[in-house]
Design a protein around this motif. Structure first.
Motif, PDB file in Angstrom:
ATOM      1  N   MET A 166       1.012  -1.133  -0.134  1.00 50.70           N
ATOM      2  CA  MET A 166       0.125   0.124  -0.051  1.00 50.70           C
ATOM      3  C   MET A 166       0.847   1.358  -0.079  1.00 50.70           C
ATOM      4  SD  MET A 166      -3.294   0.716   2.214  1.00 50.70           S
ATOM      5  CE  MET A 166      -4.048   2.210   2.408  1.00 50.70           C
ATOM      6  N   ASN A 167       0.448   2.256  -0.726  1.00 52.67           N
ATOM      7  CA  ASN A 167       1.262   3.583  -0.802  1.00 52.67           C
ATOM      8  C   ASN A 167       1.081   4.514   0.468  1.00 52.67           C
ATOM      9  OD1 ASN A 167       1.897   2.771  -3.466  1.00 52.67           O
ATOM     10  ND2 ASN A 167       0.370   4.110  -4.477  1.00 52.67           N
ATOM     11  N   ALA A 168       2.366   5.131   0.607  1.00 52.32           N
ATOM     12  CA  ALA A 168       2.392   5.776   1.677  1.00 52.32           C
ATOM     13  C   ALA A 168       1.055   7.182   1.501  1.00 52.32           C
ATOM     14  CB  ALA A 168       3.487   6.690   2.005  1.00 52.32           C
ATOM     15  N   LYS A 169       0.423   7.690   2.643  1.00 50.30           N
ATOM     16  CA  LYS A 169      -0.286   8.640   2.466  1.00 50.30           C
ATOM     17  C   LYS A 169       0.169   9.868   2.169  1.00 50.30           C
ATOM     18  CE  LYS A 169      -3.947  11.086   5.105  1.00 50.30           C
ATOM     19  NZ  LYS A 169      -4.689  11.323   6.577  1.00 50.30           N
ATOM     20  N   PRO A 170      -0.374  10.696   1.306  1.00 52.82           N
ATOM     21  CA  PRO A 170       0.527  12.002   0.668  1.00 52.82           C
ATOM     22  C   PRO A 170       0.401  12.957   1.969  1.00 52.82           C
ATOM     23  CG  PRO A 170      -1.446  12.065  -0.459  1.00 52.82           C
ATOM     24  CD  PRO A 170      -1.400  10.643   0.178  1.00 52.82           C
ATOM     25  N   TYR A 171       1.189  14.072   1.983  1.00 47.93           N
ATOM     26  CA  TYR A 171       0.981  15.165   2.559  1.00 47.93           C
ATOM     27  C   TYR A 171       0.401  16.407   1.766  1.00 47.93           C
ATOM     28  CZ  TYR A 171       2.738  18.293   6.123  1.00 47.93           C
ATOM     29  OH  TYR A 171       2.754  19.333   7.110  1.00 47.93           O
ATOM     30  N   VAL A 172      -0.659  16.820   2.478  1.00 48.41           N
ATOM     31  CA  VAL A 172      -1.730  17.661   1.757  1.00 48.41           C
ATOM     32  C   VAL A 172      -1.379  19.243   2.306  1.00 48.41           C
ATOM     33  CG1 VAL A 172      -4.074  18.380   1.005  1.00 48.41           C
ATOM     34  CG2 VAL A 172      -3.022  15.839   1.628  1.00 48.41           C
ATOM     35  N   ILE A 173      -1.075  19.827   1.430  1.00 47.90           N
ATOM     36  CA  ILE A 173      -0.869  21.603   1.793  1.00 47.90           C
ATOM     37  C   ILE A 173      -2.083  22.114   0.841  1.00 47.90           C
ATOM     38  CG2 ILE A 173       0.836  23.460   1.410  1.00 47.90           C
ATOM     39  CD1 ILE A 173       2.786  20.878   0.784  1.00 47.90           C
ATOM     40  N   SER A 174      -2.783  23.190   1.908  1.00 45.84           N
ATOM     41  CA  SER A 174      -3.855  24.131   1.225  1.00 45.84           C
ATOM     42  C   SER A 174      -2.881  25.427   1.163  1.00 45.84           C
ATOM     43  CB  SER A 174      -4.998  23.912   1.752  1.00 45.84           C
ATOM     44  OG  SER A 174      -5.020  24.616   3.213  1.00 45.84           O
ATOM     45  N   ILE A 175      -3.214  26.009  -0.073  1.00 43.30           N
ATOM     46  CA  ILE A 175      -2.823  27.351  -0.138  1.00 43.30           C
ATOM     47  C   ILE A 175      -3.840  28.362  -0.243  1.00 43.30           C
ATOM     48  CG2 ILE A 175      -1.058  28.985  -1.367  1.00 43.30           C
ATOM     49  CD1 ILE A 175       0.302  26.762  -0.255  1.00 43.30           C
ATOM     50  N   LEU A 208      -5.336   9.608  -4.479  1.00 38.25           N
ATOM     51  CA  LEU A 208      -5.034   8.837  -3.581  1.00 38.25           C
ATOM     52  C   LEU A 208      -5.032   7.284  -4.062  1.00 38.25           C
ATOM     53  CD1 LEU A 208      -6.902  10.209  -0.324  1.00 38.25           C
ATOM     54  CD2 LEU A 208      -4.409  10.515  -1.079  1.00 38.25           C
ATOM     55  N   GLU A 209      -5.942   6.915  -5.132  1.00 38.65           N
ATOM     56  CA  GLU A 209      -6.081   5.404  -5.778  1.00 38.65           C
ATOM     57  C   GLU A 209      -4.987   5.177  -6.654  1.00 38.65           C
ATOM     58  OE1 GLU A 209     -10.229   5.576  -6.204  1.00 38.65           O
ATOM     59  OE2 GLU A 209     -10.746   5.759  -4.133  1.00 38.65           O
ATOM     60  N   THR A 210      -4.344   6.144  -7.219  1.00 36.76           N
ATOM     61  CA  THR A 210      -3.388   5.823  -8.185  1.00 36.76           C
ATOM     62  C   THR A 210      -2.425   4.922  -7.893  1.00 36.76           C
ATOM     63  OG1 THR A 210      -2.080   7.854  -7.939  1.00 36.76           O
ATOM     64  CG2 THR A 210      -3.883   8.077  -9.445  1.00 36.76           C
ATOM     65  N   LYS A 211      -1.740   4.454  -9.334  1.00 39.90           N
ATOM     66  CA  LYS A 211      -0.746   3.233  -8.860  1.00 39.90           C
ATOM     67  C   LYS A 211       0.489   3.975  -8.088  1.00 39.90           C
ATOM     68  CE  LYS A 211       1.882  -0.309 -10.967  1.00 39.90           C
ATOM     69  NZ  LYS A 211       2.339  -1.061 -12.104  1.00 39.90           N
ATOM     70  N   GLU A 212       0.687   5.202  -8.423  1.00 42.07           N
ATOM     71  CA  GLU A 212       1.904   5.882  -7.722  1.00 42.07           C
ATOM     72  C   GLU A 212       1.255   7.141  -6.793  1.00 42.07           C
ATOM     73  OE1 GLU A 212       5.565   6.759  -9.762  1.00 42.07           O
ATOM     74  OE2 GLU A 212       5.277   4.934 -11.081  1.00 42.07           O
ATOM     75  N   THR A 213       0.936   6.936  -5.820  1.00 37.72           N
ATOM     76  CA  THR A 213       0.317   7.824  -4.900  1.00 37.72           C
ATOM     77  C   THR A 213       1.304   9.016  -4.548  1.00 37.72           C
ATOM     78  OG1 THR A 213      -0.831   6.414  -3.575  1.00 37.72           O
ATOM     79  CG2 THR A 213      -0.767   8.678  -2.788  1.00 37.72           C
ATOM     80  N   PRO A 214       1.007  10.363  -5.076  1.00 35.80           N
ATOM     81  CA  PRO A 214       2.005  11.315  -4.914  1.00 35.80           C
ATOM     82  C   PRO A 214       2.297  11.495  -3.412  1.00 35.80           C
ATOM     83  CG  PRO A 214      -0.336  12.249  -5.257  1.00 35.80           C
ATOM     84  CD  PRO A 214      -0.489  10.850  -5.353  1.00 35.80           C
ATOM     85  N   SER A 215       3.676  12.255  -3.344  1.00 33.79           N
ATOM     86  CA  SER A 215       4.300  12.463  -2.178  1.00 33.79           C
ATOM     87  C   SER A 215       3.432  13.699  -1.488  1.00 33.79           C
ATOM     88  CB  SER A 215       5.652  12.443  -2.303  1.00 33.79           C
ATOM     89  OG  SER A 215       6.244  11.579  -2.710  1.00 33.79           O
TER      90      SER A 215
END
Length: 178
Positions: A1-10, A75-82
């Motif tokens: 399972m891929n790591a959860k991405p860090y989400v930044i709101s601007i 979040l469901e893509t093969k390569e979850t973004p960092s």
């Protein structure tokens, strides 16, 4: 399972630098994806922003499902973004997005600077009457929406001076990221 991405709101007022910061930050963070609030139509949301602001805004009246759907698909893509960077004006004020955000950044841009940027961006080929009408609308109605952003500022984790150059703003954000 891929790591959860860090989400930044601007967040910032219109002309405050949200899009420029989001784009520059995205270019610096390898494996990041960007989502822009202005790219979406929110059908089941307030239709008249000015009236919504005047009636004590409830940010949960915004049905952000189109944005959330795209967010979840990342979040469901093969390569979850960092990292996922959101050009998003509400910080933590909408409950449907709140739980996804790790860091909410507010770019604190003085209203005169934001307005000057907007006019430089949006009125390159406008007539003087169009500019006059836009300024009149701002004074009669729009300023309240700008002032409402103070509640977003107070709901943000990091507040950055919006008069700084974009690269300095981005470097401040980069310094605190995991």
């Amino acid at each position: 399972m891929n790591a959860k991405p860090y989400v930044i709101s601007i967040a910032a007022v219109s002309g405050g630098g949200k899009t420029a910061v989001t784009n520059e930050l995205g270019s610096k963070l390898k494996g990041s994806k960007k989502l822009f609030f202005d790219d979406y139509e929110f059908e089941n949301s307030p239709k008249d922003l000015i009236e919504w602001v005047k009636e004590e805004p409830d940010y949960d009246q915004w049905d952000l499902e189109p944005l959330i759907s795209d967010f979840r698909s990342l979040l469901e893509t093969k390569e979850t973004p960092s990292y996922i960077i959101l050009d998003y004006p509400f910080a933590y004020k909408n409950r449907s997005m709140k739980s996804y955000i790790n860091l909410s950044v507010y770019i604190d841009t003085p209203l005169d600077v934001a307005m000057a940027r907007r006019f430089l961006r949006d009125h390159k080929n406008s007539s003087s009457s169009e500019i006059h009408n836009d300024l009149k609308f701002y004074l009669d109605n729009g300023r309240d929406a700008y002032l409402e952003m103070e509640t977003i500022k107070s709901n943000s984790d990091l507040i950055i001076d919006g008069t700084l150059p974009i690269d300095k703003i981005v470097n401040i954000i980069l310094q605190i990221l995991p």
